[in-house]
Write an enzyme that holds these catalytic residues in place. Sequence first.
Site, short mmCIF file in Angstrom:
data_model
loop_
_atom_site.label_atom_id
_atom_site.label_comp_id
_atom_site.label_asym_id
_atom_site.label_seq_id
_atom_site.Cartn_x
_atom_site.Cartn_y
_atom_site.Cartn_z
N HIS A 22 47.45 49.24 47.69
CA HIS A 22 46.19 49.87 48.05
C HIS A 22 45.27 49.94 46.83
O HIS A 22 45.68 50.35 45.75
CB HIS A 22 46.46 51.28 48.58
CG HIS A 22 45.23 52.06 48.84
ND1 HIS A 22 44.93 53.21 48.14
CD2 HIS A 22 44.19 51.84 49.68
CE1 HIS A 22 43.78 53.67 48.58
NE2 HIS A 22 43.30 52.86 49.49
N ASP A 64 39.75 48.70 52.19
CA ASP A 64 39.90 50.08 51.74
C ASP A 64 38.79 50.95 52.33
O ASP A 64 37.61 50.71 52.06
CB ASP A 64 39.86 50.11 50.22
CG ASP A 64 40.25 51.45 49.63
OD1 ASP A 64 40.30 52.45 50.37
OD2 ASP A 64 40.51 51.49 48.41
N TYR A 113 31.80 38.15 37.87
CA TYR A 113 32.82 37.47 37.07
C TYR A 113 33.80 38.48 36.47
O TYR A 113 35.01 38.26 36.48
CB TYR A 113 32.18 36.67 35.94
CG TYR A 113 31.51 35.38 36.32
CD1 TYR A 113 31.63 34.82 37.59
CD2 TYR A 113 30.73 34.70 35.41
CE1 TYR A 113 31.01 33.64 37.92
CE2 TYR A 113 30.10 33.50 35.72
CZ TYR A 113 30.25 32.98 36.98
OH TYR A 113 29.64 31.80 37.29
#
Length: 144
Positions: A22, A64, A113
Amino acid sequence: MLKSIDPLLSPDLLMVLRSMGHGDEIAIVDGNFPAAAMARRLVRLDGLTATAVTNAILSVMPLDDFVPEAAWRMEVVGDPGAEQPIFDEFRAIIARHEGLNFRLGSLERFAFYERASAAYAIVSTGETRLYGNIILKKGVVRNE
């Protein structure tokens, strides 16, 4: 082959998804992305599009729902508010699997990035469309 598992989910990708916990993040990136240079764990799916891979991943991985955002795309360089057709495809895939409660956030190129390089894994696809990059944050599977 496995029942009810998208065949695009390779053994290596399934191992990564199952190993994630998670809050861990996974980046699905286009063919121009410097994935090999950035990845802590790299899964190559060169013949596939980023949207097909995102769809396959979200068929087994929840996003999530404990955080304000759980999915991000890269902003267009020089025009952060610009929309690319692939962004709507990412939104539709998220809505199909997770409902309308999740929005697709955006990150400036170098922030994307940085976040991708910190991700649990990067999936390098053969996506040829520019800005075909998305980061997903893994949620929990609830007993229903």
